[in-house]
Design a protein around this motif. Structure first.
Motif, mmCIF file in Angstrom:
data_model
loop_
_atom_site.group_PDB
_atom_site.id
_atom_site.type_symbol
_atom_site.label_atom_id
_atom_site.label_comp_id
_atom_site.label_asym_id
_atom_site.label_seq_id
_atom_site.Cartn_x
_atom_site.Cartn_y
_atom_site.Cartn_z
ATOM 1 N N GLU A 23 0.889 -1.174 0.000
ATOM 2 C CA GLU A 23 0.000 0.000 0.000
ATOM 3 C C GLU A 23 0.919 1.214 0.000
ATOM 4 O O GLU A 23 1.550 1.502 1.016
ATOM 5 C CB GLU A 23 -0.844 -0.037 1.288
ATOM 6 N N GLY A 24 1.048 1.885 -1.150
ATOM 7 C CA GLY A 24 1.994 3.005 -1.251
ATOM 8 C C GLY A 24 3.397 2.484 -0.984
ATOM 9 O O GLY A 24 3.846 1.537 -1.620
ATOM 10 N N ASN A 25 4.098 3.111 0.000
ATOM 11 C CA ASN A 25 5.454 2.655 0.323
ATOM 12 C C ASN A 25 5.454 1.737 1.558
ATOM 13 O O ASN A 25 6.458 1.620 2.243
ATOM 14 C CB ASN A 25 6.386 3.846 0.526
ATOM 15 N N ILE A 76 9.227 -0.935 -4.443
ATOM 16 C CA ILE A 76 8.427 -1.700 -3.489
ATOM 17 C C ILE A 76 8.389 -3.160 -3.956
ATOM 18 O O ILE A 76 8.088 -3.423 -5.132
ATOM 19 C CB ILE A 76 6.983 -1.127 -3.418
ATOM 20 N N PRO A 77 8.687 -4.136 -3.064
ATOM 21 C CA PRO A 77 8.631 -5.541 -3.480
ATOM 22 C C PRO A 77 7.210 -5.929 -3.894
ATOM 23 O O PRO A 77 6.241 -5.429 -3.323
ATOM 24 C CB PRO A 77 9.047 -6.310 -2.226
ATOM 25 N N GLU A 78 7.096 -6.821 -4.860
ATOM 26 C CA GLU A 78 5.774 -7.219 -5.352
ATOM 27 C C GLU A 78 5.140 -8.246 -4.419
ATOM 28 O O GLU A 78 5.849 -9.013 -3.758
ATOM 29 C CB GLU A 78 5.917 -7.856 -6.737
ATOM 30 N N VAL A 79 3.807 -8.264 -4.396
ATOM 31 C CA VAL A 79 3.081 -9.267 -3.614
ATOM 32 C C VAL A 79 3.471 -10.656 -4.131
ATOM 33 O O VAL A 79 3.548 -10.880 -5.334
ATOM 34 C CB VAL A 79 1.551 -9.044 -3.736
ATOM 35 N N GLY A 80 3.746 -11.571 -3.188
ATOM 36 C CA GLY A 80 4.128 -12.932 -3.556
ATOM 37 C C GLY A 80 5.629 -13.150 -3.590
ATOM 38 O O GLY A 80 6.104 -14.282 -3.578
ATOM 39 N N SER A 81 6.414 -12.024 -3.601
ATOM 40 C CA SER A 81 7.877 -12.204 -3.639
ATOM 41 C C SER A 81 8.435 -12.392 -2.231
ATOM 42 O O SER A 81 7.773 -12.074 -1.242
ATOM 43 C CB SER A 81 8.542 -11.025 -4.350
ATOM 44 N N TYR A 82 9.659 -12.940 -2.170
ATOM 45 C CA TYR A 82 10.324 -13.143 -0.886
ATOM 46 C C TYR A 82 11.167 -11.924 -0.534
ATOM 47 O O TYR A 82 11.810 -11.345 -1.410
ATOM 48 C CB TYR A 82 11.265 -14.350 -0.957
ATOM 49 N N VAL A 83 11.175 -11.569 0.741
ATOM 50 C CA VAL A 83 12.166 -10.583 1.189
ATOM 51 C C VAL A 83 12.931 -11.189 2.361
ATOM 52 O O VAL A 83 12.418 -12.030 3.099
ATOM 53 C CB VAL A 83 11.524 -9.241 1.657
ATOM 54 N N HIS A 84 14.178 -10.747 2.474
ATOM 55 C CA HIS A 84 15.000 -11.122 3.629
ATOM 56 C C HIS A 84 15.013 -9.898 4.538
ATOM 57 O O HIS A 84 15.435 -8.820 4.127
ATOM 58 C CB HIS A 84 16.406 -11.507 3.124
#
Ligand code: ZN
Length: 390
Positions: A23-25, A76-84
């Motif tokens: 949502e935004g940033n 902004i990372p996309e929905v469904g992607s992994y972040v560490h």
């Protein structure tokens, strides 16, 4: 609902999660080790690594069971992607020390007097606060500090447990929980106590593993606040250590400059204060004696330049009491006083001088004062004097 990893392990700083919403940033994940601002504890900070990007996490807020991480920058990372995710550990540990110290101090006050009950807390800056009922005094504060420090030396374990509302009564809670349903209890265990606990309260925050890690708790001041409460300001952990050692070094530098030791500092400062008051009194007496001598036998119109503006007050006191005298006194910093014990009005004389000098001031018929830039002031005074004496 975001799974809160710090509930199981507040020492965990590194994790991998899936992006569930953006949502935004702001980004929400399926799980996080970032603590969202709540209960008087600041939000964590840190960063996400996503693909080849390193994104700073500057704020974390909880809304409807979701934890929202605010990201700095445009990506902004996309929905469904992994972040560490990586939590800033030094900041987190500071929050853990503050928060754990807060639990210990609140319990310590309760042990000093059962009337001392916490109504509000804040751990948003290095000086944390507890708002207590029961009007604790400085003496109570010292007693509470002693109790806290003993619990720290004993290095008691913190333990977290989830309970239902029905199970709550088995625990010696410090204050009733503010939430319902499954409740997280933060306990400080004590085998020497008949209950088995040193402290129990409902809390969703992050805490250290053992009381020894709090390091130190010291109360900086007490203040009365609204609602008949007393605000207790305190510092904990490494922040307390830094504050106390810096204060010690400052005191030592000050004592050395007075050629004395820290233990004699208060005495030395008191002696200096007495000396300063005595010198000020002697100076005032000398100024008054000098004013008497300057005005001795003087009547009519007089203009007196004074070397020091400290002289103005004693001088005008003497001048105004002298019969048949219209006197203008001024100093190098552009201050001017007019006194009159004649028919002339000091206020009007001053107004005329200040009008020509471009200054400001006012007063009464017997005493008026003002200020203006020195050179125009001196010219205006001489101009007035020529007019007044011709
Ligand atoms: Zn807590």
């Amino acid at each position: 609902m975001t799974v809160l990893l710090f509930h199981e392990d507040s020492y965990r700083t590194s994790f991998i999660a899936t992006v569930t919403h953006t949502e935004g940033n702001r980004v929400a994940l399926d799980q996080t080790a970032f603590y969202a601002e709540a209960g008087g504890q600041n939000a964590d900070q840190g960063f996400f690594v996503w693909e080849d990007q390193r994104l700073s996490v500057t704020d974390v807020q909880k809304k409807n069971g979701q934890v929202w991480h605010t990201i700095e920058g445009d990506v902004i990372p996309e929905v469904g992607s992994y972040v560490h995710g990586e939590v800033d550990w030094s900041l987190r540990y500071q929050h853990m020390q503050r928060h754990s110290g807060e639990h210990l101090l609140a319990q310590a006050f309760l042990r000093v007097n059962p009337e001392f009950r916490v109504q509000a807390v804040s751990m948003r800056s290095s000086e944390c606060t507890l708002d207590l009922s029961g009007n604790p005094t400085e003496e109570d504060a010292r007693a509470a500090e002693e109790v806290v420090m003993r619990s720290i030396y004993r290095n008691l374990p913190f333990h977290t447990v989830w309970v239902t509302g029905a199970e709550l009564q088995q625990y010696p809670l410090r204050r009733p929980p503010q939430v319902e349903g499954r409740i997280r209890l933060v306990c400080v265990m004590d085998r020497m106590d008949r209950t088995g606990y040193w402290e129990v309260s409902a809390c969703g925050g992050t805490h250290v593993n053992r009381t020894g890690e709090v390091g130190a708790v010291f109360i900086t001041k007490l203040e009365k606040v609204a609602g008949g409460l007393t605000r207790v300001f305190f510092m904990t952990g490494h922040e307390a250590y830094r504050q106390l050692t810096q204060t010690y070094r400052d005191a030592r530098t000050l004592a050395t400059s007075f050629s004395t030791g820290i233990e004699k500092l208060t005495e030395r400062v008191e002696a200096l204060r007495t000396e300063a008051l005595d010198s000020r009194r002697k100076l005032a007496e000398a100024h008054e004696a000098l004013s008497v001598s300057l005005l001795s036998g003087k009547t009519g119109v007089q203009v007196v330049p004074l070397a020091d503006s400290d002289m103005l007050k004693p001088f005008s006191k003497v001048a105004v009491a002298q019969p048949d005298l219209l006197c203008v006194a001024y100093t190098p910093d552009g201050r001017v006083v007019v006194t009159s014990s004649t028919k002339a009005s000091a206020k009007e004389v001053l107004a005329e001088i200040l009008k020509n000098a471009g200054g400001k001031g006012g007063g009464k018929p017997d005493l008026a004062q003002g200020s203006a830039p020195f050179e125009p002031l001196e010219r205006a005074i001489h101009l007035w004097r020529e007019g007044a004496t011709t």
